[in-house]
Design a protein around this motif. Sequence first.
Motif, mmCIF file in Angstrom:
data_model
loop_
_atom_site.group_PDB
_atom_site.id
_atom_site.type_symbol
_atom_site.label_atom_id
_atom_site.label_comp_id
_atom_site.label_asym_id
_atom_site.label_seq_id
_atom_site.Cartn_x
_atom_site.Cartn_y
_atom_site.Cartn_z
ATOM 1 N N GLN A 61 0.847 -1.189 0.000
ATOM 2 C CA GLN A 61 0.000 0.000 0.000
ATOM 3 C C GLN A 61 0.890 1.250 0.000
ATOM 4 O OE1 GLN A 61 -3.986 -1.055 2.462
ATOM 5 N NE2 GLN A 61 -2.137 -0.988 3.680
ATOM 6 N N SER A 62 0.579 2.210 -0.877
ATOM 7 C CA SER A 62 1.340 3.459 -0.930
ATOM 8 C C SER A 62 1.244 4.213 0.394
ATOM 9 C CB SER A 62 0.839 4.347 -2.068
ATOM 10 O OG SER A 62 1.023 3.709 -3.318
ATOM 11 N N LEU A 63 2.359 4.792 0.800
ATOM 12 C CA LEU A 63 2.388 5.540 2.061
ATOM 13 C C LEU A 63 2.253 7.030 1.784
ATOM 14 C CD1 LEU A 63 5.232 3.530 3.832
ATOM 15 C CD2 LEU A 63 2.771 3.429 4.288
ATOM 16 N N ARG A 64 1.479 7.701 2.616
ATOM 17 C CA ARG A 64 1.110 9.099 2.342
ATOM 18 C C ARG A 64 1.615 10.079 3.386
ATOM 19 N NH1 ARG A 64 -3.037 5.753 0.889
ATOM 20 N NH2 ARG A 64 -3.844 5.975 -1.251
ATOM 21 N N ASP A 65 2.451 9.618 4.314
ATOM 22 C CA ASP A 65 2.902 10.525 5.374
ATOM 23 C C ASP A 65 4.392 10.332 5.641
ATOM 24 O OD1 ASP A 65 2.685 12.491 7.322
ATOM 25 O OD2 ASP A 65 2.189 11.064 8.903
ATOM 26 N N ILE A 66 5.199 10.329 4.584
ATOM 27 C CA ILE A 66 6.640 10.165 4.743
ATOM 28 C C ILE A 66 7.237 11.429 5.357
ATOM 29 C CG2 ILE A 66 8.834 9.822 3.540
ATOM 30 C CD1 ILE A 66 7.130 7.335 3.660
ATOM 31 N N GLN A 67 8.029 11.246 6.399
ATOM 32 C CA GLN A 67 8.685 12.357 7.073
ATOM 33 C C GLN A 67 10.179 12.085 7.179
ATOM 34 O OE1 GLN A 67 6.732 12.928 10.831
ATOM 35 N NE2 GLN A 67 4.782 13.542 9.907
ATOM 36 N N CYS A 68 10.964 13.161 7.157
ATOM 37 C CA CYS A 68 12.418 13.068 7.258
ATOM 38 C C CYS A 68 12.850 13.507 8.651
ATOM 39 C CB CYS A 68 13.075 13.949 6.187
ATOM 40 S SG CYS A 68 14.871 13.801 6.102
ATOM 41 N N LYS A 69 13.763 12.740 9.246
ATOM 42 C CA LYS A 69 14.303 13.069 10.564
ATOM 43 C C LYS A 69 15.823 13.019 10.511
ATOM 44 C CE LYS A 69 10.308 11.258 13.117
ATOM 45 N NZ LYS A 69 9.849 10.317 14.166
ATOM 46 N N GLY A 70 16.470 13.977 11.161
ATOM 47 C CA GLY A 70 17.925 14.012 11.201
ATOM 48 C C GLY A 70 18.485 15.352 10.763
ATOM 49 N N SER A 123 8.557 16.405 -0.385
ATOM 50 C CA SER A 123 7.371 16.831 -1.133
ATOM 51 C C SER A 123 6.708 15.627 -1.779
ATOM 52 C CB SER A 123 7.756 17.841 -2.227
ATOM 53 O OG SER A 123 8.423 18.953 -1.668
ATOM 54 N N ASN A 124 5.393 15.514 -1.593
ATOM 55 C CA ASN A 124 4.631 14.429 -2.206
ATOM 56 C C ASN A 124 4.293 14.805 -3.645
ATOM 57 O OD1 ASN A 124 1.460 13.112 -2.396
ATOM 58 N ND2 ASN A 124 3.174 11.807 -1.880
ATOM 59 N N ILE A 125 4.837 14.039 -4.605
ATOM 60 C CA ILE A 125 4.613 14.326 -6.023
ATOM 61 C C ILE A 125 3.291 13.734 -6.488
ATOM 62 C CG2 ILE A 125 5.520 14.008 -8.349
ATOM 63 C CD1 ILE A 125 8.300 13.856 -7.143
ATOM 64 N N THR A 126 3.116 12.462 -6.184
ATOM 65 C CA THR A 126 1.886 11.758 -6.507
ATOM 66 C C THR A 126 1.712 10.665 -5.470
ATOM 67 O OG1 THR A 126 0.663 10.617 -8.267
ATOM 68 C CG2 THR A 126 3.013 10.143 -8.088
ATOM 69 N N ASP A 127 0.713 9.806 -5.619
ATOM 70 C CA ASP A 127 0.401 8.805 -4.608
ATOM 71 C C ASP A 127 1.608 7.911 -4.313
ATOM 72 O OD1 ASP A 127 -1.176 7.418 -2.802
ATOM 73 O OD2 ASP A 127 -1.832 5.972 -4.303
ATOM 74 N N GLY A 128 2.189 8.072 -3.125
ATOM 75 C CA GLY A 128 3.303 7.240 -2.698
ATOM 76 C C GLY A 128 4.657 7.603 -3.261
ATOM 77 N N VAL A 129 4.770 8.666 -4.087
ATOM 78 C CA VAL A 129 6.037 9.064 -4.698
ATOM 79 C C VAL A 129 6.436 10.435 -4.147
ATOM 80 C CG1 VAL A 129 7.260 9.548 -6.848
ATOM 81 C CG2 VAL A 129 5.522 7.750 -6.780
ATOM 82 N N TYR A 130 7.718 10.538 -3.736
ATOM 83 C CA TYR A 130 8.172 11.738 -3.043
ATOM 84 C C TYR A 130 9.455 12.288 -3.663
ATOM 85 C CZ TYR A 130 4.895 10.428 0.635
ATOM 86 O OH TYR A 130 3.762 10.105 1.330
ATOM 87 N N LYS A 131 9.590 13.608 -3.571
ATOM 88 C CA LYS A 131 10.845 14.293 -3.890
ATOM 89 C C LYS A 131 11.469 14.716 -2.568
ATOM 90 C CE LYS A 131 12.704 18.352 -6.319
ATOM 91 N NZ LYS A 131 12.358 19.554 -7.125
#
Length: 397
Positions: free
Chosen positions: A232-241, A248-256
Amino acid sequence: MNYDSDNSDNYNISLLWNIPISKLFSAESNLSFDNNGVSQFSNGISSNDLVKDRSVYASISADNNYSDNRTDNSKYFSSDVNVQVNRDAFSANGYGYIDSNGEKNMNLGFSSSQVITGNGVKATSKRSNAYIYVSSENNVRNGDNLSSQGLLVLDKNDKYNRNMTLYNDSNLIPVDLYSDYDATINVESVDLYNSGGKRISGYAQPGTVLEVKPKLRRIVTFIAGFKDIFDQSLRDIQCKGDGCLTVSNITDGVYKVSVLEGENFTLNDNQYRCILPSISQSGLMNFGENYCLPNLSTSENMFITFNNKKRIMTYVGSYSKKIEKSVLNEKISMMDSKDVDIRKVNVANNILVYVLSDDAASITAKTKRVIKDLQQYANRDIQISKDYALQAYSRAE
């Protein structure tokens, strides 16, 4: 070809041939006529591109000549050299001429100005009574020289004046006296991050040095898709560090994702930790589709919600593809499939096995024995909790 004439019927015709004979040198012939016949003739070689440096111009020529205008020997050999150097700290030029009749000529020039700044005395080839000084702290880690360190945008008396590309860590820009200046450093177009000085304003008078100190780091940007173990595509990717800049969410489950070069970071979606591919597996700054996994060691479990139902997920272990064919599939078939759901995930050439159950009591003794037996074939766990650090134009390490 040149032709000159005047009202007294005097004329002069010049013919010039230039033929390249190598990457550096060319052959030249020059023939001139006037009312009395041939007035000048020369054959020689020359080069205008001796030094591969944009700040240095160097030329040389050597010629056999005939000239009826000379009072001494009309046939002679000549050679000349011309060098011009325009560095940030100084400018210099030199010219030398010699011929077989004994004529010699040489000129040398040098120019440099010294400016007192917050970092000491700096030299410049640009003479002025006031300057803007851009002193960059360059923290780019991959060892490459930067082709550009950004753009300086300069306003004079509240109006746009000019912009200039910054190529060096130290830049002295001459400005006019008795004017208000506002200078802004723009690094967005060259994939750099500036955590230092970005702007300086002031009034230029004799001796003024307006100083701004950017702190530069390279930005590494990549594209990646993320999904959980149920695909299942993930919609709440966060970066830590420390390396994190933007996600940035480009499309469903794809991030820049943009991070600082060489700084640690992790990507997460709530209780899942995302896995990035190794250097040998990924294309240039496009990491494809990747799994985000629960941070569990062998035999550990956690509560999850799947299909609106709360369940227990147990991590059985990681297995090679060889073990999958010879042992894993056979063992899994021995489990009581009515009591549990089995999920296999392919990550980094390993097969990760998870068992889902409604509760711990619902797992039969037979299934527990199979799980325990499988764990003796498990590889060392994949480092799900490790941090990543990226270099520019490379992949995850």
